[in-house]
Design a protein around this motif. Sequence first.
Motif, PDB file in Angstrom:
ATOM      1  N   ARG A 153       0.970  -1.230   0.127  1.00 36.87           N
ATOM      2  CA  ARG A 153       0.072   0.201  -0.126  1.00 36.87           C
ATOM      3  C   ARG A 153       0.942   1.282  -0.139  1.00 36.87           C
ATOM      4  O   ARG A 153       1.794   1.409   0.866  1.00 36.87           O
ATOM      5  N   GLN A 154       0.723   2.029  -1.084  1.00 34.15           N
ATOM      6  CA  GLN A 154       1.424   3.266  -0.875  1.00 34.15           C
ATOM      7  C   GLN A 154       0.405   4.564  -0.630  1.00 34.15           C
ATOM      8  O   GLN A 154      -0.755   4.582  -1.530  1.00 34.15           O
ATOM      9  N   ILE A 155       0.581   5.292   0.088  1.00 39.26           N
ATOM     10  CA  ILE A 155      -0.399   6.620   0.288  1.00 39.26           C
ATOM     11  C   ILE A 155       0.478   7.840  -0.005  1.00 39.26           C
ATOM     12  O   ILE A 155       1.544   8.164   0.085  1.00 39.26           O
ATOM     13  N   HIS A 156      -0.227   8.700  -0.993  1.00 34.32           N
ATOM     14  CA  HIS A 156       0.019  10.074  -1.597  1.00 34.32           C
ATOM     15  C   HIS A 156      -0.915  11.041  -1.017  1.00 34.32           C
ATOM     16  O   HIS A 156      -2.079  11.046  -1.262  1.00 34.32           O
ATOM     17  N   HIS A 157      -0.307  11.878  -0.067  1.00 33.22           N
ATOM     18  CA  HIS A 157      -1.058  12.930   0.414  1.00 33.22           C
ATOM     19  C   HIS A 157      -0.869  14.028  -0.637  1.00 33.22           C
ATOM     20  O   HIS A 157       0.364  14.627  -1.125  1.00 33.22           O
ATOM     21  N   VAL A 158      -1.819  14.764  -0.997  1.00 31.00           N
ATOM     22  CA  VAL A 158      -1.789  15.825  -1.931  1.00 31.00           C
ATOM     23  C   VAL A 158      -2.948  16.843  -1.278  1.00 31.00           C
ATOM     24  O   VAL A 158      -3.730  16.550  -0.536  1.00 31.00           O
ATOM     25  N   ALA A 159      -2.652  18.055  -2.067  1.00 29.51           N
ATOM     26  CA  ALA A 159      -3.464  19.124  -1.306  1.00 29.51           C
ATOM     27  C   ALA A 159      -5.009  18.612  -1.613  1.00 29.51           C
ATOM     28  O   ALA A 159      -5.519  18.476  -2.513  1.00 29.51           O
ATOM     29  N   GLY A 160      -5.703  18.704  -0.701  1.00 25.33           N
ATOM     30  CA  GLY A 160      -7.067  18.274  -0.632  1.00 25.33           C
ATOM     31  C   GLY A 160      -7.848  16.949  -0.530  1.00 25.33           C
ATOM     32  O   GLY A 160      -8.829  16.620  -0.654  1.00 25.33           O
ATOM     33  N   GLY A 161      -6.522  16.067  -0.391  1.00 28.03           N
ATOM     34  CA  GLY A 161      -7.024  14.753  -0.125  1.00 28.03           C
ATOM     35  C   GLY A 161      -6.101  13.689  -0.140  1.00 28.03           C
ATOM     36  O   GLY A 161      -4.704  14.211   0.120  1.00 28.03           O
ATOM     37  N   GLU A 162      -6.099  12.571  -0.552  1.00 25.17           N
ATOM     38  CA  GLU A 162      -5.241  11.336  -0.305  1.00 25.17           C
ATOM     39  C   GLU A 162      -5.664  10.312  -1.708  1.00 25.17           C
ATOM     40  O   GLU A 162      -6.794  10.091  -1.883  1.00 25.17           O
ATOM     41  N   ILE A 163      -4.554  10.015  -2.075  1.00 25.49           N
ATOM     42  CA  ILE A 163      -4.850   8.878  -3.103  1.00 25.49           C
ATOM     43  C   ILE A 163      -3.886   7.488  -2.425  1.00 25.49           C
ATOM     44  O   ILE A 163      -2.572   7.860  -2.120  1.00 25.49           O
ATOM     45  N   THR A 164      -4.384   6.434  -2.661  1.00 27.35           N
ATOM     46  CA  THR A 164      -3.484   5.033  -2.306  1.00 27.35           C
ATOM     47  C   THR A 164      -3.673   4.224  -3.548  1.00 27.35           C
ATOM     48  O   THR A 164      -4.512   4.095  -4.241  1.00 27.35           O
ATOM     49  N   VAL A 165      -2.566   3.636  -3.419  1.00 28.41           N
ATOM     50  CA  VAL A 165      -2.293   2.452  -4.684  1.00 28.41           C
ATOM     51  C   VAL A 165      -1.964   1.191  -3.839  1.00 28.41           C
ATOM     52  O   VAL A 165      -0.888   1.276  -3.040  1.00 28.41           O
ATOM     53  N   CYS A 166      -2.832   0.205  -4.205  1.00 20.47           N
ATOM     54  CA  CYS A 166      -2.530  -1.259  -3.597  1.00 20.47           C
ATOM     55  C   CYS A 166      -2.305  -2.172  -4.578  1.00 20.47           C
ATOM     56  O   CYS A 166      -2.963  -2.244  -5.670  1.00 20.47           O
ATOM     57  N   LEU A 167      -1.627  -3.440  -4.239  1.00 20.84           N
ATOM     58  CA  LEU A 167      -1.603  -4.733  -4.725  1.00 20.84           C
ATOM     59  C   LEU A 167      -1.779  -5.741  -3.751  1.00 20.84           C
ATOM     60  O   LEU A 167      -1.368  -5.465  -2.851  1.00 20.84           O
ATOM     61  N   GLY A 168      -2.708  -6.515  -4.044  1.00 20.46           N
ATOM     62  CA  GLY A 168      -3.111  -7.612  -3.108  1.00 20.46           C
ATOM     63  C   GLY A 168      -4.054  -8.960  -3.661  1.00 20.46           C
ATOM     64  O   GLY A 168      -4.421  -8.703  -4.968  1.00 20.46           O
ATOM     65  N   GLU A 169      -4.574  -9.454  -2.894  1.00 18.83           N
ATOM     66  CA  GLU A 169      -5.331 -10.615  -3.056  1.00 18.83           C
ATOM     67  C   GLU A 169      -6.976 -10.330  -2.955  1.00 18.83           C
ATOM     68  O   GLU A 169      -7.226  -9.629  -1.791  1.00 18.83           O
ATOM     69  N   VAL A 170      -7.789 -10.725  -4.128  1.00 22.46           N
ATOM     70  CA  VAL A 170      -9.295 -10.355  -4.225  1.00 22.46           C
ATOM     71  C   VAL A 170      -9.873 -11.458  -4.424  1.00 22.46           C
ATOM     72  O   VAL A 170      -9.744 -12.605  -4.920  1.00 22.46           O
ATOM     73  N   ALA A 171     -11.205 -11.386  -4.016  1.00 24.45           N
ATOM     74  CA  ALA A 171     -12.284 -12.680  -4.333  1.00 24.45           C
ATOM     75  C   ALA A 171     -13.313 -11.629  -5.416  1.00 24.45           C
ATOM     76  O   ALA A 171     -13.767 -10.685  -4.931  1.00 24.45           O
ATOM     77  N   VAL A 172     -13.371 -12.434  -6.626  1.00 23.70           N
ATOM     78  CA  VAL A 172     -14.339 -11.794  -7.722  1.00 23.70           C
ATOM     79  C   VAL A 172     -15.410 -12.715  -7.871  1.00 23.70           C
ATOM     80  O   VAL A 172     -15.211 -13.849  -8.240  1.00 23.70           O
TER      81      VAL A 172
END
Length: 775
Positions: A583-602
């Motif tokens: 998980r990478q968290i990017h703080h920017v003016a006005g909010g936050e963006i996260t980028v993740c890689l992981g396991e999911v169930a579809v």
Amino acid sequence: MGAERGGLLLKRVLAGVPAGENPLTHVAELPERAPTFAPWPQWTPARLIEAFARCGVDSPWAHQAEAAGHAHAGRNVVIATGTASGKSLAYQLPVISALTEDPRATALYLSPTKALGADQLRSLRDLDLPDLRACAYDGDTPMAERDWARAHGRWIFTNPDMLHRGVLPAHGRWSTFFRQLRYVVVDECHTYRGVFGSHVALLLRRLRRVANKYGADPVFVLASATVADPATSATRLSGVDCVAVTEDRSPRGARTIALWEPPLLDDLSGENGAPVRRSAGAETARILADLVIEGARTLAFVRSRRGAELTALSARRILSEVDDELADRVAAYRSGFLPEDRRALEKALACGQLLGVASTNALELGVDIAGLDAVVVAGYPGTIASFWQQAGRAGRAGDGSLVVFVARDDPLDTYLVHNPAAVLDKPIEATVTDPGNPYVLAPQLVCAAAELPLTPNCLEPFGPDARSILDGLVEDGALRKRPTGWYWTSRDRPHGDVDIRGSGGEQIAVVEADSGRMLGTVGPGSACTTVHPGAVYLHQGASYVVDDLDLEAGLAMVHAENPDWSTQPRELVDISVLNTLTRQIHHVAGGEITVCLGEVAVTSQVVAYLRRLPSGEVLDQVPLDLPEHTLTTRSVWYTLTDDLLIGSARLAPADIPGALHAAEHAAIGLLPLFATCDRWDIGGVSTAQHPDTGRATVFVHDGHPGGAGFADRGHAALIPWLTATRKAISACECPTGCPSCVQSPKCGNGNEPLDKAGAVAVLSTVLNGLRQPPA
């Protein structure tokens, strides 16, 4: 006229284009290349040199001699050169020399398709060296011939499926063959990618283990299309260190490569009023017909089985208005045909009876067709390597040729025809395999234990996770642990339950109810979307309607009918996060963006299908009662806070779902440019507030159990991937979204809601945030 041939054929095709249209976006002229020859290696038997001379080969090209020299010296080697560069001779030379020098020596040849294996066996038999006792051992081989091959064959031509199910489980009956095994040839090894490639990588480790048990340590010779870093890819696939031969010294005729975008149709609109282009299939059928009229031997690669059938049918219809005899010289070729149908088509191709063929990628690797004048690639085939492999079928024997890439109404195709460097100058991809995928490794370890008990000393080739996975298999009762190792204790072999092609189980047989005739097969993963009750199914130009689908029995019953409509399934999809790996968290003016890689169930379920007229008009929606399907896989995803969506992206709350949905569609369409995959290998889900993240989230996931490495590639190339996605949407000339930018042919929601401008705003916001260092 050799160098001019491609340009003349292109002028002929353009002569049929209606006035005022200009479908060409780019034309490139690739010059011819002169060959570089080398002397026969000193160790080559005289009778083999004579045999090659009878077939018209007086001396090898330099890269053939180099690869053969590595193999003869005992080094594992991969030869990665272009189509028609003579890779066959590069492995035939050392293998035949070994079989000639030692009458007890044996060799194994593996190909991804039966057609390719049969063609290579035919070319070997043309050398007229009977002492080799080369023979086929595949699903089409009669039982009596299988017995002879096992008892007497010295060079066995088979495929991974037969090695997995027919040879390794019964290795005791093959002991004489394995004891003297000198070479293993793995042809077209670039095709072994994703889940299939991961299975084959572990299958080759099982093969080496069995060979070692009988005292053999074979040399691996791999043949590949041009790929990035072939030594690393071949080493990961085979499990042994490989040297690479990559400089192509074969002759190549001049090629004219045309990028072609079908025009917009003024009198037709698609879903939600979006503009529609003339289909790539219809355009390809017209080009194919023009080339056949010109007498040019032409192969058209079409993306789907249905598309190949329709393209051949349309080309025949056009030709019948000119000359009925020409119409009979066009046919479709695809996987799923019965063996006798496939062989008849291959024979007609080889002798020139057929002038035009519409094929799926079954012929990308299949029959070695000489003397083709033109190739039409209808839709990007998923990888740059596949594009050049298909294009390379044109211009054999040094003649000039034409290659036409016809764009589908699709974000990636549209991007490529307007960015020629991404096709013509982009480096070839490396193949993606993950032998450590637990969904692949666990069943492969079970098969290995059933062949020979596993011991701690033999686990290293299976990777660092093998021990923990074996412990899990013991807990589940699949294997039994004893002081000396891990054992399979059942009388039944587990191999039949392991689907190495990753299609999810046994093929579904499509059977005509009235006659009981089997028409073909479809994969279980696509059965609910292609042969659901009411679906229109095409086979060799004839139309059928599905009456019943029995997934447990593996049967789809159909009847002959030619309705005026086509069918499109509707699907509900949900996704839940099981495990976040990064998980990478990017703080920017006005909010936050996260980028993740992981396991999911579809979780997905086909709930209905639409009946559409050729104009695109929807007649009705018919409900279906089909089971849910849950896929556990890997995904990349990003999230945005509401403040960013409303503040930075300036989206109204009601527009957020459509903006995310459009960004998801376009990202799926462009991922094959950065990962060695096809858009049908991946899927996606977007939501304005996901319960597991609590935010607006866009997921793009692998379409195979456990993942196939595609989401990981997307995560690693996230900024260039999303940059290309935004560019493709922004550059599209449609006003509100169309199949060339944000609409998807596989959308289960009927491409609703979609917001083109909102997608650009979302992607711009994400990219601006990703340029900030992560917290």
